[in-house]
Motif scaffolding. Structure first.
Motif, PDB file in Angstrom:
ATOM      1  N   MET A  92      40.012  53.438  39.092  1.00 28.55           N
ATOM      2  CA  MET A  92      39.508  54.042  37.862  1.00 28.55           C
ATOM      3  C   MET A  92      40.328  53.604  36.646  1.00 28.55           C
ATOM      4  O   MET A  92      39.779  53.355  35.573  1.00 28.55           O
ATOM      5  CB  MET A  92      39.511  55.566  37.979  1.00 28.55           C
ATOM      6  CG  MET A  92      38.698  56.087  39.161  1.00 28.55           C
ATOM      7  SD  MET A  92      37.031  55.349  39.308  1.00 28.55           S
ATOM      8  CE  MET A  92      36.256  56.024  37.833  1.00 28.55           C
ATOM      9  N   ASN A  95      39.192  50.039  35.928  1.00 27.78           N
ATOM     10  CA  ASN A  95      37.747  49.791  35.857  1.00 27.78           C
ATOM     11  C   ASN A  95      37.295  48.853  36.973  1.00 27.78           C
ATOM     12  O   ASN A  95      36.497  47.926  36.758  1.00 27.78           O
ATOM     13  CB  ASN A  95      37.375  49.219  34.482  1.00 27.78           C
ATOM     14  CG  ASN A  95      35.876  49.254  34.218  1.00 27.78           C
ATOM     15  OD1 ASN A  95      35.146  50.024  34.843  1.00 27.78           O
ATOM     16  ND2 ASN A  95      35.414  48.422  33.299  1.00 27.78           N
ATOM     17  N   ARG A  97      35.504  48.197  40.641  1.00 27.63           N
ATOM     18  CA  ARG A  97      34.549  48.679  41.634  1.00 27.63           C
ATOM     19  C   ARG A  97      35.056  48.336  43.027  1.00 27.63           C
ATOM     20  O   ARG A  97      35.612  47.247  43.247  1.00 27.63           O
ATOM     21  CB  ARG A  97      33.182  48.043  41.410  1.00 27.63           C
ATOM     22  CG  ARG A  97      32.099  48.576  42.335  1.00 27.63           C
ATOM     23  CD  ARG A  97      30.758  47.916  42.071  1.00 27.63           C
ATOM     24  NE  ARG A  97      29.701  48.549  42.857  1.00 27.63           N
ATOM     25  CZ  ARG A  97      28.441  48.134  42.902  1.00 27.63           C
ATOM     26  NH1 ARG A  97      28.087  47.063  42.181  1.00 27.63           N
ATOM     27  NH2 ARG A  97      27.547  48.758  43.640  1.00 27.63           N
ATOM     28  N   THR A 122      33.312  54.606  42.498  1.00 26.28           N
ATOM     29  CA  THR A 122      33.650  53.469  41.627  1.00 26.28           C
ATOM     30  C   THR A 122      32.434  52.597  41.300  1.00 26.28           C
ATOM     31  O   THR A 122      32.585  51.540  40.685  1.00 26.28           O
ATOM     32  CB  THR A 122      34.722  52.588  42.292  1.00 26.28           C
ATOM     33  OG1 THR A 122      34.179  52.018  43.497  1.00 26.28           O
ATOM     34  CG2 THR A 122      35.980  53.385  42.636  1.00 26.28           C
ATOM     35  N   ASN A 125      32.075  51.074  37.809  1.00 24.96           N
ATOM     36  CA  ASN A 125      33.167  50.302  37.215  1.00 24.96           C
ATOM     37  C   ASN A 125      32.748  48.838  37.123  1.00 24.96           C
ATOM     38  O   ASN A 125      32.067  48.323  38.008  1.00 24.96           O
ATOM     39  CB  ASN A 125      34.439  50.446  38.047  1.00 24.96           C
ATOM     40  CG  ASN A 125      35.021  51.851  37.960  1.00 24.96           C
ATOM     41  OD1 ASN A 125      34.607  52.654  37.126  1.00 24.96           O
ATOM     42  ND2 ASN A 125      35.986  52.154  38.813  1.00 24.96           N
ATOM     43  N   SER A 126      33.179  48.164  36.053  1.00 22.92           N
ATOM     44  CA  SER A 126      32.592  46.847  35.768  1.00 22.92           C
ATOM     45  C   SER A 126      33.576  45.722  35.459  1.00 22.92           C
ATOM     46  O   SER A 126      33.163  44.578  35.282  1.00 22.92           O
ATOM     47  CB  SER A 126      31.625  46.984  34.581  1.00 22.92           C
ATOM     48  OG  SER A 126      32.307  47.502  33.444  1.00 22.92           O
ATOM     49  N   ALA A 127      34.876  46.008  35.379  1.00 23.69           N
ATOM     50  CA  ALA A 127      35.814  44.935  35.039  1.00 23.69           C
ATOM     51  C   ALA A 127      35.934  43.923  36.173  1.00 23.69           C
ATOM     52  O   ALA A 127      35.978  42.715  35.946  1.00 23.69           O
ATOM     53  CB  ALA A 127      37.184  45.518  34.703  1.00 23.69           C
TER      54      ALA A 127
END
Length: 248
Positions: A92, A95, A97, A122, A125-127
């Protein structure tokens, strides 16, 4: 030592065989499980660095199907580490997943439940996507894909003449991500160990002697630097690749 990297040529998918935990611990007079615990710290470091550099997929060979043959206490300790590491806020905070691939039928209900919860928690999350290969075997993965394709043919959903490389890739556990650009193996061994055999057909390979617990951000940068010094030809000639580059 910081390495000067071309930030326009960062590999989008890095796969790592995290080898050397046990040997690192034993050289320090410790139990092998101590090395696995230290290896989790390295996962945290390398995950953060991959996010910072802009890597989109990081696939970690965590536990192979062959690893079930290790001593019972070591297997139990490894599964316990999986549980505790999934509590980590690294996903988290950065970011990231979380996804898992492998044969989960042999994994305990407790661990499977936590894996599912972490994937769900997660999902947005996209980073970067961290993919953990757990109870994983590439040969088994290909066999399962073959069974799935055969069933589709049997059910009339697919014609045998339409089966191609894309069909196989779509039926692998890794069908949600691109093939690795770079495969790193730590620990000094020079083999692939039944890992992503189909997917690494044209990946760049990088081997180093450093044990996984001692693998630092600079070691990752060094591997990427080596990757950036290579010309990826995918069967073409050097001249063809240069011509294509000049046309862009």
């Amino acid at each position: 030592m910081e390495y000067a990297l071309d930030m326009t040529r960062i590999p989008q998918h890095i796969a790592i065989i995290m080898d050397g935990n046990g040997r690192w611990a034993m050289e320090r007079g410790k139990e092998r499980t101590y090395g696995h615990q230290a290896g989790v710290e390295t996962v945290r470091r390398i995950t953060k660095e991959c996010v910072r550099l802009g890597v989109k997929y990081l696939t970690l060979y965590t536990f192979s199907t062959e690893n079930w043959n290790r001593p019972t206490d070591e297997v139990a300790a490894l599964m316990g580490l999986v549980l505790t590491s999934l509590e980590d806020e690294i996903f988290m905070k950065n970011n990231v997943r979380f996804r898992v691939i492998g044969d989960r039928s042999r994994i305990s209900a407790e661990v499977n439940k936590k894996l599912d919860e972490t994937e769900q928690h997660t999902a947005h999350n996209s980073a970067m996507t961290m993919v953990v290969a757990l109870s994983y075997s590439s040969k088994l993965e290909i066999a399962k894909a073959t069974q799935s394709i055969a069933q589709q043919v049997k059910d009339g959903l697919l014609h045998v003449d339409d089966i191609n490389e894309t069909t196989i890739s779509q039926n692998l556990w890794t069908n949600f991500m691109p093939d690795p650009d770079l495969l790193i193996r730590t620990g000094g061994e020079l083999r692939i160990s039944n890992y992503l055999l189909w997917q690494i057909a044209y990946s760049e390979l990088y081997f180093c002697d450093t044990y996984w617990p001692a693998f630092m951000e600079q070691d990752l940068q060094k591997a990427i630097c080596s990757y950036q010094q290579r010309q990826r030809r995918f069967g073409k000639t050097e001249a063809q690749v240069e011509d294509e580059k000049n046309e862009k």
